[in-house]
Design a protein around this motif. Structure first.
Motif, PDB file in Angstrom:
ATOM      1  N   TYR A  76      60.191  25.490  47.022  1.00 14.84           N
ATOM      2  CA  TYR A  76      60.704  26.714  46.390  1.00 14.84           C
ATOM      3  C   TYR A  76      60.819  26.515  44.882  1.00 14.84           C
ATOM      4  O   TYR A  76      60.420  27.385  44.083  1.00 14.84           O
ATOM      5  N   PHE A  82      71.644  31.641  46.236  1.00 16.96           N
ATOM      6  CA  PHE A  82      71.133  31.521  47.593  1.00 16.96           C
ATOM      7  C   PHE A  82      72.148  32.043  48.607  1.00 16.96           C
ATOM      8  O   PHE A  82      73.342  31.745  48.488  1.00 16.96           O
ATOM      9  N   VAL A 130      73.796  31.213  51.968  1.00 19.91           N
ATOM     10  CA  VAL A 130      73.907  29.877  52.559  1.00 19.91           C
ATOM     11  C   VAL A 130      74.616  29.919  53.908  1.00 19.91           C
ATOM     12  O   VAL A 130      75.767  30.364  54.013  1.00 19.91           O
ATOM     13  N   LEU A 190      67.770  25.737  52.047  1.00 19.27           N
ATOM     14  CA  LEU A 190      67.046  26.115  50.831  1.00 19.27           C
ATOM     15  C   LEU A 190      67.738  25.582  49.571  1.00 19.27           C
ATOM     16  O   LEU A 190      67.077  25.050  48.676  1.00 19.27           O
ATOM     17  N   ILE A 191      69.038  25.712  49.492  1.00 18.10           N
ATOM     18  CA  ILE A 191      69.744  25.200  48.319  1.00 18.10           C
ATOM     19  C   ILE A 191      69.666  23.672  48.270  1.00 18.10           C
ATOM     20  O   ILE A 191      69.545  23.081  47.190  1.00 18.10           O
ATOM     21  N   SER A 212      70.001  38.246  53.262  1.00 19.72           N
ATOM     22  CA  SER A 212      69.464  38.166  51.908  1.00 19.72           C
ATOM     23  C   SER A 212      70.298  39.001  50.943  1.00 19.72           C
ATOM     24  O   SER A 212      70.573  38.577  49.817  1.00 19.72           O
ATOM     25  N   ALA A 229      73.211  37.456  48.991  1.00 19.01           N
ATOM     26  CA  ALA A 229      72.978  36.695  47.759  1.00 19.01           C
ATOM     27  C   ALA A 229      72.948  37.624  46.549  1.00 19.01           C
ATOM     28  O   ALA A 229      73.471  37.287  45.483  1.00 19.01           O
ATOM     29  N   ALA A 280      67.153  34.392  45.771  1.00 17.71           N
ATOM     30  CA  ALA A 280      66.242  34.183  46.896  1.00 17.71           C
ATOM     31  C   ALA A 280      66.323  35.352  47.869  1.00 17.71           C
ATOM     32  O   ALA A 280      67.363  35.571  48.501  1.00 17.71           O
ATOM     33  N   THR A 320      65.469  35.998  51.027  1.00 16.04           N
ATOM     34  CA  THR A 320      65.085  35.036  52.060  1.00 16.04           C
ATOM     35  C   THR A 320      64.451  35.620  53.315  1.00 16.04           C
ATOM     36  O   THR A 320      63.708  34.930  54.011  1.00 16.04           O
TER      37      THR A 320
END
Length: 355
Positions: A184, A202, A204, A209-210, A316, A319, A341, A343
């Motif tokens: 990413y 992000f 979470v 991803l983070i 998503s 975020a 992101a 996501t």
């Protein structure tokens, strides 16, 4: 997670890019994977970044962008991690994978298992969105609903993975998942260190991803690449915020919370497997942790579609709602560059009419 020792870097990451490799394997020199693992790809990664002039400007964010992870083959960022996880297990001679998921990771693992010719059993919450369950089943996986919490689902999958010939393809525990998630950030850096934003936000749950972003940035710094470290921010639903509460009380590990229902099912994780590492990632970079309410999430989801043409799932949208809150609090200044992101696709979890 131990840092991977990369070759010495100076001004860019060209030494870590394999132009001819597919998907996340483009960055194989930067991924801590055994050399005998053959690439497995559906063309994941290299997702577009778009400006959010209307939505961002409306929240005092003049340099706000989104990275459209929902453009991945199965509709979420989970493909980045699923590709190396399934490739690694295939190389080990595994015949069947077992995964637990609220939907997106299950779809990703099922798709890549199908690509590799592996059987897949996907354990899911009984209340998971029907669209996500239908997608998983289309890949030929066996969908196994489990009553109870996300933790109950994970326990059931872990037990099933002990059967002969099976392996636990856990997106929250398998180390190859975080390696894939590193791409990413690596994609951003292909355009040079100046392409890194000052803030990365992000949604979470378990934090793959983070963690991938933080691991990549840490390893690149250790390899000599000079850049300004982005601040990594955690977004969670107020209904389930073990990391936000831990961050804001100074705790080193996620704190126990009383879970309430949330439309952001992808981050409805009360006991994140790598929670302590996620907290360190945010703290080490000067980031923050923000909880957003159900109405904020739903309103933000609608606004993104209406103002920017982005149809994201509620997870998503959390975020983006968090970024708006950080702007209102002054944690992100009007002129700061911020990347959020996006996501997962809204098609995976369509809003109810009340949204």
């Amino acid at each position: 997670m131990a840092a991977l020792k990369l070759p010495r870097l100076s001004d860019d990451i060209r030494a870590l890019v394999d132009e001819g490799a597919p998907g996340v394997w483009r960055y194989r020199p930067a991924l801590d994977l055994p050399g005998d693992v053959p690439p497995l790809s559906l063309g994941e990664g290299r997702t577009p970044v778009v400006e959010l002039d209307a939505w961002g400007g409306g929240h005092g964010l003049r340099q706000c962008r989104a990275k459209l992870e929902f453009m991945a083959p199965t509709g979420s960022f989970k493909d980045r991690g699923a590709a190396p996880v399934i490739a690694s297990l295939t190389a080990q001679g595994v015949a069947k994978i077992v995964e637990d998921s609220s939907g997106n990771a299950g779809a990703a693992m099922a798709a890549y298992a199908a690509r590799a010719g592996l059987a897949a059993d996907i354990y899911v919450p009984a209340a998971a969105p029907s669209a996500k369950l239908a997608q998983i089943a289309q890949y030929g996986a066996t969908v196994i609903p489990v009553e109870g919490t996300r933790e109950d689902v994970a326990d059931a999958a872990a037990a099933a993975a002990k059967a002969p010939g099976a392996a636990y393809a856990s997106h929250s525990r398998h180390p190859a998942f975080v390696e894939g998630a590193k791409t990413y950030v690596l994609e951003l850096l292909e355009d040079g260190v100046d392409a890194l934003p000052q803030h990365l936000v992000f949604p979470v749950g378990n934090g793959g991803l983070i963690l991938g972003a933080h691991k990549a940035l840490t390893e690149l710094r250790q390899a000599g690449l000079e850049f300004s470290m982005p601040r990594l921010h955690i977004a969670q639903a107020a209904a389930c915020q073990p990391l936000v509460r831990a961050f804001n009380t100074g705790a080193a590990a996620p704190v126990a919370v009383e879970r309430r229902p949330t439309i952001a099912g992808g981050i409805d994780v009360a006991v994140p497997a790598r929670g302590a590492e996620v907290l360190r990632a945010a703290r080490d970079t000067g980031g923050s942790a923000v909880a957003v309410g159900e109405e904020e999430i739903a309103a933000t989801r609608s606004a993104l579609a209406r103002d920017e043409g982005l149809f994201v799932e509620a997870t998503s949208a959390a975020a983006f709602a968090a970024a708006a809150k950080l702007s209102a609090q002054g944690a992100i200044a009007a002129e700061d560059s911020v990347l959020i992101a996006a996501t997962g696709s809204g098609l995976k979890d369509p809003p109810q009419p009340a949204d």
